[in-house]
Design an enzyme around this catalytic site. Structure first.
Site, short mmCIF file in Angstrom:
data_model
loop_
_atom_site.label_atom_id
_atom_site.label_comp_id
_atom_site.label_asym_id
_atom_site.label_seq_id
_atom_site.Cartn_x
_atom_site.Cartn_y
_atom_site.Cartn_z
N GLU A 119 -7.52 -26.29 -45.73
CA GLU A 119 -6.36 -26.57 -44.88
C GLU A 119 -5.05 -26.22 -45.59
OE1 GLU A 119 -6.54 -30.44 -42.98
OE2 GLU A 119 -4.41 -30.75 -43.33
N GLU A 123 4.55 -29.79 -42.37
CA GLU A 123 4.75 -30.98 -41.56
C GLU A 123 6.22 -31.39 -41.60
OE1 GLU A 123 0.60 -33.39 -41.62
OE2 GLU A 123 1.44 -32.87 -43.54
N TRP A 208 2.64 -35.35 -32.83
CA TRP A 208 2.02 -36.66 -32.59
C TRP A 208 2.87 -37.73 -33.23
CZ3 TRP A 208 -0.41 -39.40 -36.78
CH2 TRP A 208 -0.41 -38.69 -37.99
N THR A 219 0.17 -44.96 -42.78
CA THR A 219 0.49 -43.84 -41.91
C THR A 219 1.93 -43.93 -41.42
OG1 THR A 219 -1.79 -43.75 -41.18
CG2 THR A 219 -0.17 -42.66 -39.78
#
Ligand SMILES: *[C@@H]1O[C@H](CO)[C@@H](O)[C@H](O)[C@H]1NC(C)=O
Ligand SMILES: *[C@@H]1O[C@H](CO)[C@@H](O)[C@H](O)[C@H]1NC(C)=O
Ligand SMILES: *[C@@H]1O[C@H](CO)[C@@H](O)[C@H](O)[C@H]1NC(C)=O
Ligand SMILES: *[C@@H]1O[C@H](CO)[C@@H](O)[C@H](O)[C@H]1NC(C)=O
Ligand SMILES: *[C@@H]1O[C@H](CO)[C@@H](O)[C@H](O)[C@H]1NC(C)=O
Ligand SMILES: *[C@@H]1O[C@H](CO)[C@@H](O)[C@H](O)[C@H]1NC(C)=O
Ligand SMILES: *[C@@H]1O[C@H](CO)[C@@H](O)[C@H](O)[C@H]1NC(C)=O
Ligand SMILES: *[C@@H]1O[C@H](CO)[C@@H](O)[C@H](O)[C@H]1NC(C)=O
Ligand SMILES: *[C@@H]1O[C@H](CO)[C@@H](O)[C@H](O)[C@H]1NC(C)=O
Ligand SMILES: *[C@@H]1O[C@H](CO)[C@@H](O)[C@H](O)[C@H]1NC(C)=O
Length: 493
Positions: A119, A123, A208, A219
């Site tokens: 990956e 972000e 999201w 998170t």
């Protein structure tokens, strides 16, 4: 973002739609279908829906296509519109021109993701007006603490379009912001290469809410704080993506379970993705348009040929033909091949028109046509308004009509979409982890912990929680950011 899958996986496991929505295959321990290749360089402009529907799967939510690009919007809890390319690249470069969303806790992302969980990430935290995060993972290994690194952007990434590039080869991975190199990861620096992303990648983009109150504290903290949905909507705009595949072929195949780039075989042939792209780029002209576009000389050659000979005994016409025959032989020969081809096509077109009752010219009307008269058909009188040249061109497909060969997921009744209530419920409140023990679990069995970065190397923040080995998303490939994968629910992103 990798650890998020672990945090959110439990919620996804109870979703009834997962098995239908995702096929899973991790080539590290099984044999998987080949990955369809892109096999060329292409810039995707996201101002038209066909760009997405032709070459990407919408894996969650719905999109809006505007002059500023494709819009990925979080309107409310549970929204996480995401796309995933139908093609893979095997080393290559990806430059996405985009504007991140605002909104505390809102994550806009660009991700390259492979079948075996290699990956590469960009972000953007909606509450951060200065920095972009870069990150990477190899084979789903989440045990390092130093992978996420933040870099300043020259102007607010949420207010301005910037060009975010990943340049990926077998020897190094580089991240650029507006053509300025910000980070280089040499192969060996990724744990001697074992953590180096090196298998064929899809391109995924989406948004999201990492700051959803239902998410874990870790998170939420990583995402920059709680999301206030009432202050939304929050929109990420993707304008274009230049995708260069450094390999060519129809598909990429894992020939063993090593996951090394040397084990990947390129299957020769033309890629389906490339064909779809090229087809979409070729304008479809109507028969009448194509005929009208022919050079007059070609038309004349057609009329003078057998197809037109029938009943057209018009002086002007004959004169034109005679004149044409007198043209220099050399010139004619030079032009011959081209004419022949066009003539053949145009003849077919005429036949097609005639079959529709549209071809031909009545003798009276012919005289008004001059030298440009389209070849006629004896006796097939057609009212002037119906003549070939008056046939309206076939309307172009509206931009929102898909012409791709793949069935769209959104069209398949068997596959519930993100918008369905059944699908949203678990997404709204991902089940928090029972424990918060930074050293107890992780994606990799017996790994020290599952913390996967996102904190830029600080050790002074909560680690991601433990996650039962049995529920580990070991095959959560082909997941997507903020969405569901087969096994892990929210996949790593
Ligand atoms: C692949 O490996 C994972 C653990 O790494 C395991 O859970 C899964 O069952 C394996 N799949 C197959 C088909 O062996
Ligand atoms: C695609 O672009 C790369 C440079 O980014 C170039 O080296 C390569 O030859 C190009 N491939 C094709 C098929 O044009
Ligand atoms: C989308 O952008 C491309 C490239 O700028 C342009 O050629 C095309 O006309 C645009 N399409 C629409 C619908 O604006
Ligand atoms: C495009 O963006 C500009 C500036 O960000 C904005 O003023 C305009 O309304 C946007 N257009 C659309 C169609 O969203
Ligand atoms: C895209 O969707 C199609 C149809 O559901 C599926 O066959 C294909 O595997 C998907 N592509 C990827 C890369 O997951
Ligand atoms: C944005 O991120 C950078 C890097 O993590 C950090 O130094 C900065 O304080 C953040 N800004 C805001 C407003 O959170
Ligand atoms: C995962 O990454 C860590 C840190 O780079 C490394 O120590 C460990 O050996 C890796 N695990 C595997 C299975 O490669
Ligand atoms: C984005 O940056 C890359 C790398 O410098 C460059 O090749 C590409 O042309 C840029 N794209 C745009 C649209 O400026
Ligand atoms: C998460 O944060 C909230 C508010 O700060 C706190 O009350 C709660 O105990 C925290 N939960 C965990 C598991 O740390
Ligand atoms: C690929 O496409 C080219 C041009 O369309 C064609 O000549 C060639 O035969 C094709 N190759 C294969 C393997 O289909």
């Amino acid at each position: 973002m990798q650890y998020l899958s672990l945090l959110l996986g439990a919620a996804a496991l109870i979703s009834p739609v997962i098995a239908q929505t995702w096929t899973t295959c991790n080539p590290m321990n099984t044999t998987c279908p080949n990955d369809p290749a892109l096999g060329l360089n292409h810039t995707f402009y996201f101002n038209e829906s066909s760009t997405v529907t032709n070459s990407y799967n919408i894996t969650a939510g719905s999109l809006v296509y505007g002059s500023n690009g494709t819009e990925f919007t979080v309107n409310k809890k549970g929204d996480s519109p995401t796309i995933q390319s139908q093609f893979f690249i095997f080393f290559g470069s990806v430059s996405v021109v985009m504007k991140a969303a605002t909104g505390q806790g809102i994550i806009s992302s660009i991700v390259l993701e492979s079948d075996d969980l290699d990956e590469v990430d960009w972000e953007f935290m909606g509450g951060n007006d200065t920095h972009a995060e870069t990150n990477y993972f190899g084979k789903g290994n989440t045990t390092a603490f130093d992978r996420a690194i933040y870099y300043p952007v020259s102007s607010d990434p949420r207010e301005n379009f910037h060009n975010y590039t990943v340049h990926w080869t077998s020897s190094q991975l580089q991240w650029y912001i507006d053509s300025q190199l910000v980070r280089t990861l040499p192969y060996a620096a990724a744990n001697g290469g074992s953590n180096y992303p090196q298998t064929p990648m899809t391109l995924r983009m989406g948004i999201w809410a990492g700051g959803d109150p239902g998410n874990s504290n870790g998170t939420i903290e990583w995402a920059g704080g709680l999301t206030d949905y009432s202050a939304g909507p929050y929109t990420m705009y993707v304008q274009s993506a230049q995708v260069n595949d450094f390999s060519t072929g129809s598909a990429y195949q894992y020939t063993d379970h090593s996951g090394s780039w040397q084990s990947i075989k390129t299957i020769a042939g033309n890629s389906t993705a490339a064909k779809t792209i090229l087809k979409a780029e070729t304008p479809t002209l109507s028969v009448a348009q194509r005929f009208a576009a022919l050079p007059q000389q070609t038309k004349l050659a057609i009329y003078c040929g057998g197809g037109a000979a029938g009943a057209l005994i018009i002086f002007a016409f004959l004169f034109a033909c005679i004149r044409q025959r007198r043209a220099g032989r050399r010139e004619r020969d030079a032009y011959n091949a081209k004419v022949e081809k066009e003539r053949e096509e145009a003849y077919q077109d005429q036949m097609a028109l005639r079959e529709k009752g549209l071809g031909g010219w009545d003798n009276g009307a012919y005289e008004k046509q001059g030298e440009d008269a389209l070849g006629g058909w004896g006796g097939s009188h057609v009212a002037p308004g119906d003549r070939a040249a008056d046939v309206p061109p076939v309307p172009k497909l509206p931009s929102n009509v898909s012409v791709n060969e793949f069935p769209l997921r959104s069209m398949s009744p068997a596959i519930p979409r993100m918008g369905s209530p059944a699908f949203q419920t678990p997404l709204i409140s991902p089940t928090p982890q029972k424990t918060w023990n930074g050293n107890a679990g992780g994606m990799i069995h017996n790994a020290g912990n599952s913390y996967s970065g996102g904190y830029g190397g600080s050790n002074n923040i909560p680690r991601s929680p433990s996650f039962a080995a049995s529920a580990q998303p070991t095959q959560s490939n082909r997941g997507y950011p903020g969405g569901y994968s087969n096994n892990g629910g929210y996949s790593r992103f």
